[in-house]
Scaffold this active site. Sequence first.
Site, mmCIF file in Angstrom:
data_model
loop_
_atom_site.group_PDB
_atom_site.id
_atom_site.type_symbol
_atom_site.label_atom_id
_atom_site.label_comp_id
_atom_site.label_asym_id
_atom_site.label_seq_id
_atom_site.Cartn_x
_atom_site.Cartn_y
_atom_site.Cartn_z
ATOM 1 N N THR A 192 3.372 17.202 -5.051
ATOM 2 C CA THR A 192 3.505 18.206 -6.104
ATOM 3 C C THR A 192 2.361 18.059 -7.084
ATOM 4 O OG1 THR A 192 4.949 19.067 -7.855
ATOM 5 C CG2 THR A 192 5.041 16.709 -7.464
ATOM 6 N N HIS B 256 13.904 3.033 -3.613
ATOM 7 C CA HIS B 256 13.749 1.584 -3.534
ATOM 8 C C HIS B 256 14.671 0.958 -2.489
ATOM 9 C CE1 HIS B 256 12.031 -2.069 -4.709
ATOM 10 N NE2 HIS B 256 12.194 -2.020 -6.024
#
Length: 405
Positions: free
Chosen positions: A324, A376
């Site tokens: 983006t 994560h």
Amino acid sequence: MAIEIKAPTFPESVADGTVATWHKKPGDAVKRDELIVDIETDKVVIEVLAEADGVLAEIVKNEGDTVLSNELLGTLSEGAAAPAPAAAAQAAAPAAAAPGVAGDEQILSPAARKLAEENGIDPNSIAGTGKGGRVTKEDVVAAVEAKKNAPAAAPVAKAAAPAAAPVFAAGDRVEKRVPMTRLRAKVAERLVDAQSSMAMLTTFNEVDMTEVMALRSKYKDLFEKSHNGVRLGFMSFFVKATTEALKRFPAVNASIDGSDIVYHGYSDIGVAVSSDRGLVVPVLRNAELMSLAEIEGGIATFGKKAKDGKLSIDDMTGGTFTITNGGTFGSMMSTPIVNPPQAAILGMHNILQRPMAINGQVVIRPMMYLALSYDHRLIDGKEAVTFLVTIKNLLEDPARLLLDI
């Protein structure tokens, strides 16, 4: 013969749709392949076209109704003809016209007709005083004078029109409530889900754009001539660097499916594009096999389709990684949100001239901050940081992309 107008078959990723706009109403004539109704999904707006010439007979699903795949929307009478407007007007005229109102040429003198045309007067609005209800020249003159003496009539109609779309002026305590589009609602839902279901973390770095900008400046004209008008931008360099980094760090290109990790042997890069309906993410498939020109051409095509509202569900489906670019709007720093089920997203920002210490000297360089948000649960911090540093190194020395080092 009645033809059923049905909703299209939605892919597995789209549960249902909403009837956005009917472009025809019952009784309207329809041509084959003419747009009848728009179906809005959480990804795109799908156009439903007529299968044959005929007349729209019935609307089963109204605007705002939810529809499933292949559900009945309405019916079309094939080969039927819509009632002629002229015939309907003629049928209504005798009841609506007052005695003495002339509309036929036989009761309107040639001089009166000419004068009426010159002054924009509808003869049907003039009451004839001549023999047999004939509209005379004097009748038209009187109508012209009456029109001149009534200038306030037109402004009243114009002043009423803006009421449908109020303008918010300073000091006005006005509110306007509009329903959220399915696309906006789905984006909101996915963003909240991503933040609540992922262990999301963002790491930052900065890249010196000197070499990429010099390369672009040197070859942009030749590039455009050699590739049929395709312009060389920065996005292709980032996509190319990203696909190379994804080869080296396959976990960043993976996704979690239940208790399994799915590693993708290809790079389908989603490119976030702003449209009137909201943020959309069309996908460059097998971007690792594409040249810079193919990447730029694909992005340009997506941009045009997004602007015209022509992106298809296939254009939007899938993707293993997203890029983006908030820098196009002036963003200096952001923490992009991962697009599930992907594991990471790269955020680009604007390029600013900043003082940098290089070899003990302070020099001015065009710098861009990069942000990598990642899940994560799947990607370790070391892996994420090294991935972002790899993109940085490839962009600061673009020759590495050619030499594969």
